[in-house]
Design a protein around this motif. Structure first.
Motif, PDB file in Angstrom:
ATOM      1  N   GLY A 132       0.959  -1.015   0.013  1.00 35.38           N
ATOM      2  CA  GLY A 132      -0.215  -0.012  -0.067  1.00 35.38           C
ATOM      3  C   GLY A 132       1.036   1.099   0.269  1.00 35.38           C
ATOM      4  O   GLY A 132       2.176   1.120  -0.030  1.00 35.38           O
ATOM      5  N   THR A 147      -4.088   1.363   2.658  1.00 37.41           N
ATOM      6  CA  THR A 147      -4.256  -0.069   2.128  1.00 37.41           C
ATOM      7  C   THR A 147      -6.011  -0.575   1.785  1.00 37.41           C
ATOM      8  O   THR A 147      -6.614   0.441   1.189  1.00 37.41           O
ATOM      9  N   TYR A 148      -5.645  -1.462   0.793  1.00 37.32           N
ATOM     10  CA  TYR A 148      -6.359  -2.423   0.257  1.00 37.32           C
ATOM     11  C   TYR A 148      -7.408  -2.741   0.965  1.00 37.32           C
ATOM     12  O   TYR A 148      -7.322  -3.056   1.593  1.00 37.32           O
ATOM     13  N   LYS A 149      -8.664  -2.084   0.488  1.00 32.00           N
ATOM     14  CA  LYS A 149      -9.520  -2.929   1.553  1.00 32.00           C
ATOM     15  C   LYS A 149     -11.290  -2.729   0.782  1.00 32.00           C
ATOM     16  O   LYS A 149     -11.637  -1.870   0.089  1.00 32.00           O
ATOM     17  N   GLN A 150     -11.847  -4.291   0.343  1.00 32.01           N
ATOM     18  CA  GLN A 150     -12.884  -4.214  -0.503  1.00 32.01           C
ATOM     19  C   GLN A 150     -14.420  -3.116  -0.187  1.00 32.01           C
ATOM     20  O   GLN A 150     -14.972  -3.062   1.152  1.00 32.01           O
ATOM     21  N   ASN A 151     -14.376  -2.856  -1.399  1.00 33.44           N
ATOM     22  CA  ASN A 151     -15.577  -2.040  -1.678  1.00 33.44           C
ATOM     23  C   ASN A 151     -15.560  -0.626  -0.450  1.00 33.44           C
ATOM     24  O   ASN A 151     -16.560  -0.974   0.266  1.00 33.44           O
ATOM     25  N   ASP A 152     -14.714  -0.626  -0.540  1.00 33.82           N
ATOM     26  CA  ASP A 152     -14.011   0.683   0.850  1.00 33.82           C
ATOM     27  C   ASP A 152     -14.070   1.589  -0.285  1.00 33.82           C
ATOM     28  O   ASP A 152     -13.145   1.806  -0.775  1.00 33.82           O
ATOM     29  N   TYR A 154     -12.431   4.451   0.411  1.00 29.91           N
ATOM     30  CA  TYR A 154     -11.533   5.524   0.743  1.00 29.91           C
ATOM     31  C   TYR A 154     -10.487   4.551   1.037  1.00 29.91           C
ATOM     32  O   TYR A 154      -9.552   4.715   2.051  1.00 29.91           O
ATOM     33  N   ALA A 155     -10.150   2.925   0.204  1.00 30.93           N
ATOM     34  CA  ALA A 155      -9.630   2.168   0.376  1.00 30.93           C
ATOM     35  C   ALA A 155      -8.662   2.783  -0.786  1.00 30.93           C
ATOM     36  O   ALA A 155      -9.362   2.677  -2.171  1.00 30.93           O
ATOM     37  N   ASN A 159      -3.087  -2.970  -2.885  1.00 31.26           N
ATOM     38  CA  ASN A 159      -1.285  -3.023  -1.937  1.00 31.26           C
ATOM     39  C   ASN A 159      -0.818  -2.541  -3.274  1.00 31.26           C
ATOM     40  O   ASN A 159       0.578  -2.418  -2.653  1.00 31.26           O
TER      41      ASN A 159
END
Length: 794
Positions: A132, A147-152, A154-155, A159
């Motif tokens: 990330g 970093t990466y977050k699914q369905n976010d 703000y993400a 990464n």
């Protein structure tokens, strides 16, 4: 004059037992104690600094009990300790600040694989990693992450971040490996993601975005693993530029780097060449590596691109070193390991505020001084995160600090604080080896080594007394009268080997090259004398020469007497051979001429019987010209090739008239007509041409082709190829047996006899090769005759 130092503060009782004192650089006094380490006392300012052992710092003193202090010729301070060995302090050393992931420290770098940097207006540094985005606060040295977050919203999209760019509105664009492109809005902290969509012509062409560039018009240029994209933020559409080797296409779909120069041209580094794109003309210019081209780019895998203040482009390549391109001339200059560069795999080039270039490679970082043309190299011993760096992970912030990232975190360097390390290290020759026997002793400058002629396999061993960077030292050496240029080696192969050197006087020159600035330091000169064997001395040579001259004189006198006797016999024999040759040549010509005249008169008679007066008259005219040409040529042993061809053309024209255009002919001269000025034996080719017509072409149902090709085989020889597409020798022989069984052709046999006689007389081989031609079905398709004939003086 005495000076008192006071105000030494310590949490422990200061030991009164001073064990050693020495003076360092800039008037600093080093005071060793038994129990309190070392005190540094500045005589000018009166300031005192205490150096002690710190178990958390590997570069601190190993022990606080100092037994001895010494300053060497390079300014290093050596401290002998009780029970913990010797410590060395290098006042000229500079260690890069190193940032990496520290377990159990949430404020450290989250991932050590670093790919790119970006400085925001608030001074924070964004760092693209395989874990990330890390955001560094320079004032605290702490990191926060995105970093990466699914369905976010703000993400991140993924990464594996690779590239950054900030647009005019302050939005931050992020390129990924396999995850497309994102736009980060600092106000809302939300991200908008863009990905490749199969079949969509206005979408991102590939989800790996290696580099992002915003041009002067506010458009984004995206280098991907499937072409070059232009993104218009106003319409949110992508346009992929075409590919190809023409001026309308990009040379390769994999794009590593992008640069907009001062004129608005876009430079693109690809996996196959350097490209220049003119946005106004919408045309590409390509630069490729060409074997043997000194002014071409050195490698087609193009990584980082940088333009300096003078408009010169500096290009990093994968294996071809650093390239300098002058756009005005289009010429490249290559800098590689042989010239001092740390490694030939060059990732990025960034400048410092002094006009120097800093180059990341696969073996550390090189600083290049454009004015002096010298390299200074840094590696892991200077605190670098590792030898290998990553493409795109080189950056200069607004303070002039340089950032270099790789596979083990990243470094920050302040170029202004890098010390100037020009203290020369003594150079010495430590040994001399003859075959496998080594003599370890120090040789002084201008020493002389005398060797026997049998000891002509020898090796010089050398080294540099450098206590700081001995492993980085390089050397150049040269044995005068043997080496045409200086030969370079490194500290790992500090020797110069020479084999099978002839007796004589030589001078061996050796010089060291500092790893910093590439400065050529002191030079040592050793005289080498290899004595010759007794039989190669001048005394023996003069004596042997005189004896040889006397013996040679006696031999020559006897030889001359014998030669005089043989000369008269040889002259008579030579005259006989020439007369014999002339007689045989005239006899052969008489055998050939009646045969041709008989055939010609038959043809004239045929036209007369047919009442074809025009053809008969034309035939008689051409026949008379041919006879006149033959009579003229018969006066000489050799004739000009042009005259031979003229006679052949007349002969073939006569045959064409006789056989009613049964075939056509071509005479080809290669490489040009200058070959026609050479001299060859007369009437050599005519019998073979006669056979091609009479026994090959006239039996062909369709119109045939006679091809005669004259070329220069080698110096002093010509090749004559006579090729027809007739019925072939085998079928012609069958026809002859049916129609004229009593006829025996003597023309080619006579010609071959002439060739053999002339070969024997002139000692020059003349060859004839006959090949039967076949078609694709194996049927006869003609005959090819190759004659190799020597040429003669007029």
């Amino acid at each position: 004059l005495y000076k008192t130092f006071a105000g030494i503060e310590s949490s422990e009782e200061v030991s009164r037992w001073i064990t050693a004192i020495t003076e360092g650089d800039n008037g600093t006094l080093w005071v060793g104690t038994y129990g309190n380490g070392i005190y540094l006392m500045n005589e000018t300012t009166g300031k005192t600094t205490n150096l002690v052992h710190n178990p958390d710092q590997i570069h601190s003193l190993s022990n606080n009990y100092i037994s001895a202090l010494l300053k060497d010729h390079q300014g290093n301070i050596w401290a002998g300790t009780a029970w913990k060995g010797v410590c060395k302090f290098n006042p000229h050393a500079y260690r890069f600040s190193h940032y990496q992931h520290t377990p159990h420290n949430p404020g450290s770098l989250s991932n050590n694989i670093v790919w790119s940097f970006l400085e925001l207006p608030d001074g924070k540094i964004w760092i693209a990693t395989d874990g990330g985005i890390n955001i560094m606060n320079p004032s605290t040295g702490n990191f926060t992450t995105i970093t990466y977050k699914q369905n976010d919203e703000y993400a991140l999209s993924g990464n594996n971040t690779r590239s950054f760019c900030i647009d005019r509105k302050g939005n931050i664009w992020i390129g990924y490996l396999f995850s497309g492109l994102s736009c980060y809005n600092p106000s809302t902290r939300k991200l908008t993601h863009y990905r490749n969509s199969p079949g969509c012509s206005n979408c991102l062409s590939n989800n790996t975005v290696w580099d992002i560039l915003m041009d002067r018009n506010g458009k984004l240029w995206l280098g991907t693993f499937d072409g070059l994209n232009i993104f218009d933020p106003e319409t949110s559409t992508f346009t992929k530029l075409p590919e190809g080797t023409s001026e309308n296409g990009l040379s390769h779909s994999i794009v590593f780097s992008l640069l907009e120069d001062k004129k608005g041209n876009i430079w693109i580094g690809t996996n196959n060449g350097l490209n220049q794109y003119d946005p106004l003309q919408k045309k590409f210019s390509h630069f490729f590596s060409t074997p043997g081209c000194k002014n071409c780019i050195s490698n087609n895998n193009v990584f980082g691109i940088y333009e300096d203040d003078n408009g010169i482009l500096w290009i990093g390549t994968m294996g071809g070193g650093l390239n300098r391109l002058d756009p005005k001339t289009g010429k490249f200059t290559v800098f590689n390991e042989a010239g001092g560069l740390a490694n030939n795999v060059v990732y990025d080039i960034v400048p410092d505020n002094n006009g120097n270039l800093w180059i990341t490679t696969n073996h550390g970082v090189s600083q290049y001084n454009i004015s002096s043309g010298q390299f200074t190299n840094f590696d892991v011993s200077d605190g670098l995160q590792g030898y290998e760096h990553n493409l795109g992970a080189a950056f200069k912030n607004s303070k002039g600090e340089l950032f270099f990232g790789g596979m083990n975190g990243f470094n920050i360097l302040n170029p202004e604080k890098v010390p100037d390390r020009k203290i020369p290290a003594p150079l010495w020759i430590s040994g001399f080896r003859i075959f496998s026997n080594t003599s370890y002793r120090e040789y002084q400058n201008n020493d002389t080594i005398i060797l026997n002629y049998r000891d002509n396999f020898f090796t010089f061993l050398f080294s540099s007394i450098d206590f700081n960077d001995a492993a980085k030292m390089q050397y150049e050496y040269r044995l005068e009268n043997i080496d045409k240029r200086w030969r370079r080696t490194d500290a790992q192969s500090a020797m110069a080997e020479y084999t099978n050197i002839a007796p004589g006087n030589y001078v061996f020159r050796l010089r060291s090259i500092s790893p910093y600035q590439g400065i050529k330091q002191q030079e040592i000169k050793i005289n080498v004398i290899i004595t010759p064997p007794w039989y190669a001395t001048w005394t023996f040579r003069i004596t042997a020469t005189l004896a040889g001259l006397i013996l040679l004189t006696l031999i020559l006198i006897g030889r001359i007497r014998r030669l005089r006797k043989k000369h008269a016999m040889a002259q008579q024999l030579l005259d006989l051979e020439k007369r014999l040759f002339d007689t045989e040549r005239k006899a052969l010509r008489l055998q050939m001429n009646p045969h041709f005249i008989f055939n010609t008169l038959n043809a004239i008679q045929f036209f007369i019987f047919q009442n074809d007066k025009l053809s008969a008259n034309r035939y008689i005219s051409m026949f008379s010209k041919l006879m006149r040409q033959i009579l003229i040529n018969s006066q000489y042993n050799t004739i000009m090739l042009k005259d031979e061809i003229d006679a052949l053309e007349l002969y073939i024209e006569l045959e064409l008239l006789r056989f009613g255009d049964k075939f056509e002919f071509r005479i080809i001269v290669r490489p040009d007509e200058r070959i026609l000025e050479k001299y060859i034996p007369s009437m050599i080719l005519q019998p073979y041409i006669e056979n091609a017509i009479r026994h090959g072409l006239i039996y062909r149902e369709e119109k045939g082709l006679l091809k005669i090709e004259i070329s220069e085989k080698e110096v002093g020889k010509v090749m004559c190829v006579i090729e027809d597409n007739g019925v072939g020798r085998e079928k012609a022989e069958e026809i002859r047996k049916r129609t004229k069984p009593e006829h025996v052709s003597m023309g080619t046999k006579i010609t071959e006899s002439r060739l053999k006689l002339m070969s024997n007389l002139y000692k020059s081989e003349m060859t004839v090769t006959v090949n039967d031609l076949k078609d694709e079905n194996g049927n006869a398709s003609g005959t090819r005759i190759e004659l190799i004939i020597p040429t003669f003086e007029k």
